[in-house]
Design an enzyme around this catalytic site. Sequence first.
Site, PDB file in Angstrom:
ATOM      1  N   GLY A   8      64.053  65.365  43.473  1.00 50.96           N
ATOM      2  CA  GLY A   8      63.333  64.095  43.394  1.00 50.96           C
ATOM      3  C   GLY A   8      63.304  63.683  41.934  1.00 50.96           C
ATOM      4  N   GLY A  10      62.587  60.843  40.503  1.00 54.43           N
ATOM      5  CA  GLY A  10      61.797  59.654  40.169  1.00 54.43           C
ATOM      6  C   GLY A  10      60.881  59.944  38.990  1.00 54.43           C
ATOM      7  N   VAL A  12      57.728  61.295  38.713  1.00 52.31           N
ATOM      8  CA  VAL A  12      57.092  62.619  38.578  1.00 52.31           C
ATOM      9  C   VAL A  12      58.155  63.681  38.280  1.00 52.31           C
ATOM     10  CG1 VAL A  12      55.686  64.366  39.720  1.00 52.31           C
ATOM     11  CG2 VAL A  12      55.190  61.950  40.105  1.00 52.31           C
ATOM     12  N   VAL A 118      55.152  68.934  45.483  1.00 56.12           N
ATOM     13  CA  VAL A 118      54.308  67.941  44.802  1.00 56.12           C
ATOM     14  C   VAL A 118      54.199  66.668  45.655  1.00 56.12           C
ATOM     15  CG1 VAL A 118      53.997  66.615  42.653  1.00 56.12           C
ATOM     16  CG2 VAL A 118      55.065  68.872  42.576  1.00 56.12           C
ATOM     17  N   HIS A 175      43.812  66.855  48.436  1.00 54.20           N
ATOM     18  CA  HIS A 175      44.105  66.134  47.199  1.00 54.20           C
ATOM     19  C   HIS A 175      43.350  64.809  47.162  1.00 54.20           C
ATOM     20  CE1 HIS A 175      46.213  64.986  43.717  1.00 54.20           C
ATOM     21  NE2 HIS A 175      47.249  64.380  44.265  1.00 54.20           N
TER      22      HIS A 175
HETATM   23  N1  LIG Z   1      50.601  66.263  44.287  1.00 54.65           N
HETATM   24  C1  LIG Z   1      50.295  65.442  43.279  1.00 54.65           C
HETATM   25  O1  LIG Z   1      49.384  65.701  42.511  1.00 54.65           O
HETATM   26  C2  LIG Z   1      51.086  64.164  43.089  1.00 54.65           C
HETATM   27  C3  LIG Z   1      50.846  63.342  41.985  1.00 54.65           C
HETATM   28  C4  LIG Z   1      51.631  62.210  41.802  1.00 54.65           C
HETATM   29  C5  LIG Z   1      52.619  61.880  42.725  1.00 54.65           C
HETATM   30  N2  LIG Z   1      52.801  62.672  43.814  1.00 54.65           N
HETATM   31  C6  LIG Z   1      53.833  62.383  44.805  1.00 54.65           C
HETATM   32  O2  LIG Z   1      55.103  62.743  44.272  1.00 54.65           O
HETATM   33  C7  LIG Z   1      56.115  61.983  44.942  1.00 54.65           C
HETATM   34  C8  LIG Z   1      57.030  61.328  43.917  1.00 54.65           C
HETATM   35  O3  LIG Z   1      56.324  60.336  43.194  1.00 54.65           O
HETATM   36  P1  LIG Z   1      57.120  59.424  42.130  1.00 54.65           P
HETATM   37  O4  LIG Z   1      56.126  58.557  41.468  1.00 54.65           O
HETATM   38  O5  LIG Z   1      58.008  60.294  41.294  1.00 54.65           O
HETATM   39  O6  LIG Z   1      58.043  58.556  43.111  1.00 54.65           O
HETATM   40  P2  LIG Z   1      59.439  57.843  42.764  1.00 54.65           P
HETATM   41  O7  LIG Z   1      59.657  56.799  43.815  1.00 54.65           O
HETATM   42  O8  LIG Z   1      59.478  57.445  41.341  1.00 54.65           O
HETATM   43  O9  LIG Z   1      60.507  59.024  42.977  1.00 54.65           O
HETATM   44  C9  LIG Z   1      60.760  59.608  44.209  1.00 54.65           C
HETATM   45  C10 LIG Z   1      62.246  59.969  44.199  1.00 54.65           C
HETATM   46  O10 LIG Z   1      62.545  60.780  45.350  1.00 54.65           O
HETATM   47  C11 LIG Z   1      63.915  60.507  45.644  1.00 54.65           C
HETATM   48  N3  LIG Z   1      64.272  61.009  46.968  1.00 54.65           N
HETATM   49  C12 LIG Z   1      63.994  60.466  48.178  1.00 54.65           C
HETATM   50  N4  LIG Z   1      64.492  61.239  49.156  1.00 54.65           N
HETATM   51  C13 LIG Z   1      65.096  62.312  48.553  1.00 54.65           C
HETATM   52  C14 LIG Z   1      65.784  63.466  49.024  1.00 54.65           C
HETATM   53  N5  LIG Z   1      65.945  63.692  50.345  1.00 54.65           N
HETATM   54  N6  LIG Z   1      66.262  64.347  48.106  1.00 54.65           N
HETATM   55  C15 LIG Z   1      66.089  64.112  46.788  1.00 54.65           C
HETATM   56  N7  LIG Z   1      65.432  63.043  46.274  1.00 54.65           N
HETATM   57  C16 LIG Z   1      64.943  62.150  47.148  1.00 54.65           C
HETATM   58  C17 LIG Z   1      64.013  58.992  45.519  1.00 54.65           C
HETATM   59  O11 LIG Z   1      65.343  58.570  45.401  1.00 54.65           O
HETATM   60  C18 LIG Z   1      63.176  58.751  44.263  1.00 54.65           C
HETATM   61  O12 LIG Z   1      63.985  58.706  43.080  1.00 54.65           O
HETATM   62  C19 LIG Z   1      55.361  60.975  45.837  1.00 54.65           C
HETATM   63  O13 LIG Z   1      55.283  61.492  47.150  1.00 54.65           O
HETATM   64  C20 LIG Z   1      53.990  60.930  45.194  1.00 54.65           C
HETATM   65  O14 LIG Z   1      53.000  60.486  46.083  1.00 54.65           O
HETATM   66  C21 LIG Z   1      52.067  63.814  44.001  1.00 54.65           C
END
Ligand SMILES: NC(=O)c1ccc[n+]([C@@H]2O[C@H](COP(=O)([O-])OP(=O)(O)OC[C@H]3O[C@@H](n4cnc5c(N)ncnc54)[C@H](O)[C@@H]3O)[C@@H](O)[C@H]2O)c1
Length: 307
Positions: A8, A10, A12, A118, A175
Amino acid sequence: MDKIAIVGGGRVGEATTLFLAQQHLAKELVLLDVKGDYAAGTALDIAETSSLFRFDSRIIGSSDMSLLRDAQIVVVTAGFPRKPGMSRSDVLQSNVQIIDAVVENVVKYAPNSIILVVSNPVDIITYRAFKQARFPRNRIFGQAGVLDSARMATFIAQETGYSAKDINAMVLGGHGDAMVPMMRYTTINGIGVEHFLTPEQTAAIIERTRHGGAEVLKLKEISSAYQAPGAATAEMVDAIVHDRKRVLPTVSILEGEYGEHDIAMGVPAVLGKFGMEKVIELELNADEKKMFTDSINGVRQDVALLP
Ligand SMILES: NC(=O)c1ccc[n+]([C@@H]2O[C@H](COP(=O)([O-])OP(=O)(O)OC[C@H]3O[C@@H](n4cnc5c(N)ncnc54)[C@H](O)[C@@H]3O)[C@@H](O)[C@H]2O)c1
């Protein structure tokens, strides 16, 4: 450690990769994303900071999931974040499909790895990943409470004016909205926070922490939080890589602890080279027990929606 993969690429995933590199946590960091060359571009951007931050980890980005091969830790940040007004559960269905695809690749290419989830809703996605991967529970767990606790510590520092370095906050449960604040175990260098804060101030801090993610999202409008989530994730990876035996809130699969079975929940746990090595059981008082049970019930409701 030889190899850590971040699935992932993105926001995070990017922040996590940068922090892992800055902290010299692996010889090779592999950032993977399904979006064409996006992860390759991000990895190159991070690699170009190496002479500035003085790290020499190899940073690779790709959409080729076979690069997961032999990763010792896999951090999963793949998934849709919330848009304003959305709850974590709203993103559940799409993120379940994503975690299933990710887990399939991890099982195929890195069957001995430790998976740190995450992606949100993290309690349910961790549970789903546990069921799909069939790894022992010490090798699959999630990040939530380290971030919630860090947010609470920040708000206590802002309210008191004292150094955040001295503040240890403890947050359990689900969370964000469903978190269970453990104010009895929240201290400023060992001194209980009730010494510094009125009950009204404490209540306001708890409320703000519950909605910590939403507050950032509302201000930024086009992006949810990623710096603190990335730093919290790197903190857990550091504990594993250095076998520190740190006691950190961890989304763990419960096997009888707190009277619960077959569910993922944020509890204090020992993190070391074997992953989540032990759940620490605390005696909860009546209020805490009620919040914890509500939190578990919320997760069970969402788990019941899983396909
Ligand atoms: N647990 C925590 O404390 C916490 C905190 C912040 C965000 N998050 C979660 O983390 C996740 C990511 O957030 P973000 O802001 O980086 O989102 P983002 O949209 O910036 O990035 C997500 C990425 O995942 C990629 N993706 C989708 N399907 C995929 C796959 N099968 N294999 C590989 N990559 C894939 C997408 O192309 C995208 O680039 C979200 O679910 C968000 O809610 C969790």
